[in-house]
Design a protein around this motif. Sequence first.
Motif, short mmCIF file in Angstrom:
data_model
loop_
_atom_site.label_atom_id
_atom_site.label_comp_id
_atom_site.label_asym_id
_atom_site.label_seq_id
_atom_site.Cartn_x
_atom_site.Cartn_y
_atom_site.Cartn_z
N TRP A 174 -4.45 4.25 1.50
CA TRP A 174 -5.44 3.52 0.71
C TRP A 174 -6.81 4.20 0.78
O TRP A 174 -7.64 4.02 -0.13
CB TRP A 174 -5.55 2.08 1.19
CG TRP A 174 -6.03 1.93 2.61
CD1 TRP A 174 -5.26 1.88 3.73
CD2 TRP A 174 -7.38 1.84 3.05
NE1 TRP A 174 -6.03 1.76 4.85
CE2 TRP A 174 -7.35 1.73 4.46
CE3 TRP A 174 -8.62 1.83 2.42
CZ2 TRP A 174 -8.49 1.63 5.24
CZ3 TRP A 174 -9.77 1.72 3.19
CH2 TRP A 174 -9.70 1.62 4.58
N ILE A 178 -4.52 -6.26 4.46
CA ILE A 178 -5.30 -5.38 3.59
C ILE A 178 -6.46 -4.88 4.45
O ILE A 178 -7.33 -5.68 4.83
CB ILE A 178 -5.80 -6.11 2.33
CG1 ILE A 178 -4.61 -6.50 1.45
CG2 ILE A 178 -6.76 -5.22 1.55
CD1 ILE A 178 -5.00 -7.18 0.16
N ILE A 228 0.84 -1.20 0.00
CA ILE A 228 0.00 0.00 0.00
C ILE A 228 0.87 1.25 0.00
O ILE A 228 0.62 2.21 -0.75
CB ILE A 228 -0.95 0.00 1.22
CG1 ILE A 228 -1.96 -1.14 1.09
CG2 ILE A 228 -1.66 1.34 1.37
CD1 ILE A 228 -2.82 -1.34 2.32
N ARG A 250 -8.93 -0.05 -5.15
CA ARG A 250 -8.82 -1.00 -4.05
C ARG A 250 -9.05 -2.43 -4.55
O ARG A 250 -8.36 -3.37 -4.12
CB ARG A 250 -9.82 -0.66 -2.94
CG ARG A 250 -9.54 0.66 -2.26
CD ARG A 250 -10.59 0.97 -1.20
NE ARG A 250 -10.57 2.37 -0.82
CZ ARG A 250 -11.40 2.92 0.05
NH1 ARG A 250 -12.34 2.17 0.64
NH2 ARG A 250 -11.33 4.20 0.34
#
Length: 300
Positions: free
Chosen positions: A272, A298, A167, A280
């Motif tokens: 993110w 995540i 990320i 995403r």
Amino acid sequence: MTSVVNFNYRRFKVICFHQKLLWGRDRILFGRSKTELAGQHPFSECPFFLVSGMGRSGTTVLRNCITRHPDIYALNQESNYVFHLMRGANLHLDNEFDQRNLVVKESLFWELHRQFLLSLLWPAGSLLQDKQPKAIATYSKLDPRAAIGLTKTFPQLSICYIVRNGIEVVSSYRAFDNFKHLSFEDVCRNWQFHSLITQYVRDQPHCTLIRYEWLHENHPKLVSALMNSLQQIDLEFHPACLTPLRQQFHPTLYAGESEADGIDPAKRKDRWKMWSHEEREIFAQLCGETMESLDYPIPW
């Protein structure tokens, strides 16, 4: 007939030139064994230390840490020539036809590549060292094929590979002007591609995996990892290797991000939230498995 003679003579001159480049000789050494080759590069017997990792992952800081070691002579700039040469050489010998028609022994094939690589990275005329270093180091991107080529080229080798949360890497790429031409998907694929070399590094005793979040002066895991990587080339850890970590980091700011948030490691993991729903999904699809293998969650 004349044209054939001229062609052969020109080819002979080209061979002479390359022999001089590799060994510094004034004549061709036909029929000589490797032990008889004189005038080799001054670093021919030096252990080789390679720093690698995907861009925006802390490779510059890690490279600076290694170059501070007093017994290492380092090429303190980023060049991917090691990757291209070693990958090409290993690919050549993986081809059954090319291997069968190799005109020199395989051991000499790799010896010549070592001399050629050293001559390109550290030209003999540019060396200003007063004494012979105990090891040499440089940076290059890497994949398993290039890494295998390195193991055949340098008998004593240490590879130090750094990884960072995908990320953060993808966000940093997207914020950096030099990579504006890459799409979000392109950057995700680039990061995911490094999963192959990461697994290789984990499986090889001469390789050390370092995580970006360890880049703090007193982080015990960083010190332990540096000690391990240096031991591979018979060097002891030196406190000077931690000096670059005392300097202020100046991360690239993401769109809409304050300077304070950009410096805060915890806030960088939240970048993110600035991605679209589609981005995403792309990241999770392309990078999810690698994120899991590296123990990076995540968060959505």
